[in-house]
Design an enzyme around this catalytic site. Structure first.
Site, mmCIF file in Angstrom:
data_model
loop_
_atom_site.group_PDB
_atom_site.id
_atom_site.type_symbol
_atom_site.label_atom_id
_atom_site.label_comp_id
_atom_site.label_asym_id
_atom_site.label_seq_id
_atom_site.Cartn_x
_atom_site.Cartn_y
_atom_site.Cartn_z
ATOM 1 C CB SER A 120 -0.883 0.013 1.254
ATOM 2 O OG SER A 120 -1.489 1.271 1.463
ATOM 3 C CE1 TYR B 144 -3.848 -2.241 5.148
ATOM 4 C CE2 TYR B 144 -3.133 -0.022 4.568
ATOM 5 C CZ TYR B 144 -3.583 -1.277 4.196
ATOM 6 O OH TYR B 144 -3.759 -1.566 2.861
#
Length: 273
Positions: free
Chosen positions: A134, A147
């Protein structure tokens, strides 16, 4: 790799994983898809001919079983797409340790277990690994510690494969998507629409608001990320190893310190009378 490759795709039931599995099947490749939810995998299998293997690859036995299933069905393994992942938020001082452990188990330990099971087969075929990280692995946002940390760890895990096994013919690369229209992103946008009290409160408006300052001004589509993954798996990328490829519509190319020159940026709530 042979022209018809055998590829495992984790998190293959929806979103980027599903789009990648469909793309590979369309190209004539054998695909084995895994994920925690059985029905999306079975639907994908019916529609594409992929082989469904419902599992949680955070379980060592499941990771080994996934590789064994691919070998039993197709006799070899040429590619691995590490796409399974979950998102949890929280700042360092107040995040839930339960959330932290769950994110790390799914986003980092799961890929490690599957890589350990798959490396011997990838060495035999000169195979390729693509990890779906990501832009959060490269840039951070508020209350995103679990995350972002997990995706940065996944990036370096994949680069470790590139460094340790590159001379033996195994390539490993990372894609870092920005906002992409997936189920997980839809859920985050629904929360954003509620928290920010957007005018019509829809997910579509939330996507527009979240991406309006980006160079391309829109979220990505799963197929756009899948096309990049497919290229990295292919012989066309034969000298690409250890790369980190942002697929984010230009988000990480943007200097946030210049946004005020082109846009009026004002805070929501709190600081306004």
């Amino acid at each position: 790799m042979t022209d018809r490759r055998v590829v495992i795709v984790t998190g293959g039931g929806t979103g980027i994983g599903e789009a990648t599995a469909r793309l590979l099947c369309e190209g004539g490749h054998h695909v084995v898809v895994s994920g925690r939810r059985t029905e999306p995998l079975r639907r994908l299998a019916r529609e594409t001919g992929a082989l469904a293997y419902p599992s949680d690859v955070g379980d060592p036995d499941a990771a080994d079983g996934l590789v064994r299933t691919a070998l039993a069905a197709h006799g070899r393994l040429d590619g691995l797409v590490l796409n399974a992942g979950i998102g949890r938020g929280g700042a360092v001082g107040d995040l839930s340790l339960r959330d932290w452990d769950e994110v790390m188990r799914t986003n980092v330990t799961g890929p490690l277990l599957l890589l350990r099971a798959a490396i011997p087969q990838l060495l035999d075929t000169g195979g390729s690994v693509v990890a779906v990280a990501s832009v959060s692995a490269l840039r951070n946002g508020a209350s995103n510690a679990p995350y972002a940390t997990s995706k940065a760890a996944l990036l370096q895990l994949c680069r470790s494969v590139a460094v340790d096994y590159g001379r033996q013919g195994v390539r490993a690369n990372v894609v870092c998507p920005g906002w992409v229209r997936t189920e997980m992103a839809d859920r985050r946008m629904a929360r954003f629409a509620e928290e920010a009290r957007l005018e019509d409160g829809t997910v579509e408006t939330a996507y527009e608001e979240a991406t309006r300052l980006l160079p391309m001004g829109r979220p990505g589509e799963p197929r756009e990320i899948a096309e990049t993954i497919g290229w990295l798996l292919s012989p066309a990328a034969s000298y690409v190893n250890g790369s980190v490829l942002t697929v984010d519509g230009g988000a990480t190319a943007l200097d946030p310190g210049t946004l005020a020159f082109d846009f009026h940026v004002a805070p929501r709530g709190g600081g306004q009378p």
